[in-house]
Design a protein around this motif. Sequence first.
Motif, mmCIF file in Angstrom:
data_model
loop_
_atom_site.group_PDB
_atom_site.id
_atom_site.type_symbol
_atom_site.label_atom_id
_atom_site.label_comp_id
_atom_site.label_asym_id
_atom_site.label_seq_id
_atom_site.Cartn_x
_atom_site.Cartn_y
_atom_site.Cartn_z
ATOM 1 N N PRO A 258 0.799 -1.232 0.000
ATOM 2 C CA PRO A 258 0.000 0.000 0.000
ATOM 3 C C PRO A 258 0.828 1.278 0.000
ATOM 4 C CG PRO A 258 0.131 -0.933 2.206
ATOM 5 C CD PRO A 258 0.886 -1.864 1.317
ATOM 6 N N MET A 259 2.123 1.183 -0.324
ATOM 7 C CA MET A 259 2.966 2.360 -0.094
ATOM 8 C C MET A 259 4.065 2.531 -1.149
ATOM 9 S SD MET A 259 4.896 0.425 2.888
ATOM 10 C CE MET A 259 6.295 -0.607 2.558
ATOM 11 N N ASP A 260 4.607 3.730 -1.185
ATOM 12 C CA ASP A 260 5.838 4.030 -1.924
ATOM 13 C C ASP A 260 6.770 4.746 -0.946
ATOM 14 O OD1 ASP A 260 4.941 2.969 -4.345
ATOM 15 O OD2 ASP A 260 3.930 4.817 -4.902
ATOM 16 N N VAL A 261 8.044 4.900 -1.324
ATOM 17 C CA VAL A 261 8.988 5.564 -0.405
ATOM 18 C C VAL A 261 9.757 6.653 -1.159
ATOM 19 C CG1 VAL A 261 10.881 5.246 1.255
ATOM 20 C CG2 VAL A 261 9.332 3.341 0.804
ATOM 21 N N LEU A 262 9.863 7.823 -0.537
ATOM 22 C CA LEU A 262 10.718 8.897 -1.072
ATOM 23 C C LEU A 262 12.005 8.895 -0.261
ATOM 24 C CD1 LEU A 262 8.119 11.816 -1.380
ATOM 25 C CD2 LEU A 262 8.526 9.910 -2.924
ATOM 26 N N TRP A 263 13.148 8.814 -0.952
ATOM 27 C CA TRP A 263 14.450 8.782 -0.252
ATOM 28 C C TRP A 263 15.201 10.089 -0.486
ATOM 29 C CZ3 TRP A 263 15.520 5.192 3.203
ATOM 30 C CH2 TRP A 263 14.982 3.911 3.078
ATOM 31 N N PHE A 264 15.805 10.628 0.560
ATOM 32 C CA PHE A 264 16.646 11.821 0.421
ATOM 33 C C PHE A 264 17.626 11.908 1.585
ATOM 34 C CE2 PHE A 264 13.950 13.832 3.580
ATOM 35 C CZ PHE A 264 12.685 13.328 3.281
ATOM 36 N N ARG A 265 18.572 12.834 1.470
ATOM 37 C CA ARG A 265 19.580 13.015 2.536
ATOM 38 C C ARG A 265 19.281 14.284 3.315
ATOM 39 N NH1 ARG A 265 22.614 11.411 -1.881
ATOM 40 N NH2 ARG A 265 23.951 9.614 -1.484
ATOM 41 N N LEU A 266 19.558 14.257 4.612
ATOM 42 C CA LEU A 266 19.508 15.486 5.411
ATOM 43 C C LEU A 266 20.766 15.530 6.274
ATOM 44 C CD1 LEU A 266 15.778 15.677 6.607
ATOM 45 C CD2 LEU A 266 16.871 17.051 4.848
ATOM 46 N N PRO A 267 21.280 16.736 6.548
ATOM 47 C CA PRO A 267 22.539 16.808 7.321
ATOM 48 C C PRO A 267 22.341 16.444 8.793
ATOM 49 C CG PRO A 267 21.743 19.010 6.767
ATOM 50 C CD PRO A 267 20.814 18.053 6.093
ATOM 51 N N TYR A 268 23.421 16.035 9.435
ATOM 52 C CA TYR A 268 23.439 15.795 10.879
ATOM 53 C C TYR A 268 23.566 17.100 11.630
ATOM 54 C CZ TYR A 268 24.223 10.750 11.052
ATOM 55 O OH TYR A 268 24.094 9.406 10.989
ATOM 56 N N LYS A 269 23.165 17.052 12.873
ATOM 57 C CA LYS A 269 23.444 18.160 13.794
ATOM 58 C C LYS A 269 24.344 17.619 14.895
ATOM 59 C CE LYS A 269 21.407 21.989 12.651
ATOM 60 N NZ LYS A 269 19.998 22.318 12.806
ATOM 61 N N GLU A 270 25.317 18.409 15.308
ATOM 62 C CA GLU A 270 26.224 18.005 16.392
ATOM 63 C C GLU A 270 25.448 17.561 17.622
ATOM 64 O OE1 GLU A 270 29.559 17.684 14.853
ATOM 65 O OE2 GLU A 270 29.665 17.678 17.064
ATOM 66 N N GLY A 271 25.857 16.477 18.223
ATOM 67 C CA GLY A 271 25.336 16.071 19.534
ATOM 68 C C GLY A 271 24.003 15.338 19.528
ATOM 69 N N GLU A 272 23.367 15.153 18.340
ATOM 70 C CA GLU A 272 22.058 14.489 18.377
ATOM 71 C C GLU A 272 22.215 12.962 18.346
ATOM 72 O OE1 GLU A 272 19.826 15.803 15.004
ATOM 73 O OE2 GLU A 272 21.186 14.892 13.585
ATOM 74 N N SER A 273 21.182 12.266 18.819
ATOM 75 C CA SER A 273 21.202 10.807 18.808
ATOM 76 C C SER A 273 21.276 10.325 17.364
ATOM 77 C CB SER A 273 19.926 10.292 19.467
ATOM 78 O OG SER A 273 19.592 9.040 18.927
ATOM 79 N N ARG A 274 22.031 9.231 17.132
ATOM 80 C CA ARG A 274 22.196 8.756 15.748
ATOM 81 C C ARG A 274 21.574 7.383 15.573
ATOM 82 N NH1 ARG A 274 27.533 11.254 13.089
ATOM 83 N NH2 ARG A 274 27.029 13.392 13.592
ATOM 84 N N GLU A 275 20.475 7.153 16.243
ATOM 85 C CA GLU A 275 19.866 5.831 16.220
ATOM 86 C C GLU A 275 19.047 5.621 14.953
ATOM 87 O OE1 GLU A 275 16.915 3.811 19.193
ATOM 88 O OE2 GLU A 275 18.709 4.494 20.238
#
Length: 416
Positions: free
Chosen positions: A199-216
């Motif tokens: 029932p779905m499609d997916v849009l893929w893209f990149r976004l930058p990291y921010k210092e100190g945020e969780s990377r889970e």
Amino acid sequence: MQNDVAPQAPLARQAEKTEQTTCCIVGGGPAGAVLALLLARKGIPVMLLEEHMNFDRDFRGDTVHPSIMQIMDQLGLADKLLAIPHTQVDMLSVQSGNQTLKLADFHHLKTRFPYIAMIPQVQFLEFITTEAKGYPNFQLVMGARVEKLIEEDGYTHGVQYRGQDGWHEVRATLTVAADGRFSRVRKLAGFEPIKTSPPMDVLWFRLPYKEGESRETGGRLVPGHILILLNRADHWQVGYVIPKGGYQKIHAAGLEAFRQELAGFIPQWADRIETLKEWKQISVLSVESSRLPRWYRPGLLLIGDAAHVMSPVGGVGINYAIQDAVEAANVLSDKLKVGQVRLRDLAQVQKRREWPTKAIQGFQNALQQRVLATVLASDQPLTFPLLFRLFLKMPFLGALPARLVAFGPRTVHVKE
Ligand SMILES: Cc1cc2nc3c(=O)[nH]c(=O)nc-3n(C[C@H](O)[C@H](O)[C@H](O)COP(=O)(O)OP(=O)(O)OC[C@H]3O[C@@H](n4cnc5c(N)ncnc54)[C@H](O)[C@@H]3O)c2cc1C
């Protein structure tokens, strides 16, 4: 995709050059490249034909699961592969409202590789084909677009491809179609897959990291949408799950409306969403799930996405494509060495790979219909049922999702 397709020779009736090999593999994706390496190691003459001039393939999935790492380890290649810069995902969690659920915790798996290695697919394929080039019986032809099967007396004897310098004919004991979800060879052979409609499609893209945020790495369920966040060393790879066919509507509403929609779901990311400036930064994955009823006919075998397209749930497409390649090499190597591949050998490959494929597709379909479709159609945050939360906390049962994602229903090993 950023692949360069080679300038092709004009259409011609006769092949200008004829070559001979034992196994001709069409398609240099994970399935074709790994099969070529495995056969080359056994001293079997193998020719790998890839229509593009390079292996560059953005957003095609970079997930190397524990099962593949174990296969690489068996080949003595694991440490060399892990020397490629990558990130490691050791847990998949999902968040809805203020609830977070650990869906698959790989820490407790009994393996040297309790994680999914996020290795860019381009580098993985370059690595595998570079290893294969170490064997004199391996041949890789880039820019070779297969357009015809050579068929005589109901038997496939190889292919014709258009290369940069004209038409070529490759005659082979066995032809393997590993040419992906839009398989040309599958069409030429007249095979029709059975399709279900996720029932779905997916849009893929990149976004930058921010210092100190969780990377889970994990998923976020927001009413009407699902976000997949993959930790990629220097950025986030984001999958935005939308209802099937919904991309046209999103595109028509404009990029600014899309940015605002995203910022509404993750307000703390509003500033970095501004980095999406053009539609070409966004890749659309039309989600499909399909399977061939029959993967072979005399002289021809189909593996990987050419035989079955997997839904992205669990990110197992590459895993299954490579496991097909390993089983094909296990079953067929001795037969190829003596130049005799019978129909029942090809049937054996399908038999070994079909049920794990069916099992995981059944699991993916159930999840898509019962959970993902509900989230996509809802305007309320999903609450995880108590029973499901308890199940995930149980000592043996709770480890099942991690094992299923990591290895599939059946672990595959290289037969030496
Ligand atoms: C946008 C997107 C995201 C994905 N994300 C993930 C993920 O995160 N994890 C995951 O496991 N899977 C993912 N997948 C699925 C995964 O890419 C496939 O399951 C996997 O690559 C299948 O491998 P394959 O070798 O069978 O086919 P492919 O990887 O499709 O390789 C087929 C190859 O054949 C070549 N070819 C095609 N036609 C011809 C021809 N006529 N002649 C010569 N060569 C030809 C193609 O150029 C290609 O290189 C994703 C797929 C897409 C589209």
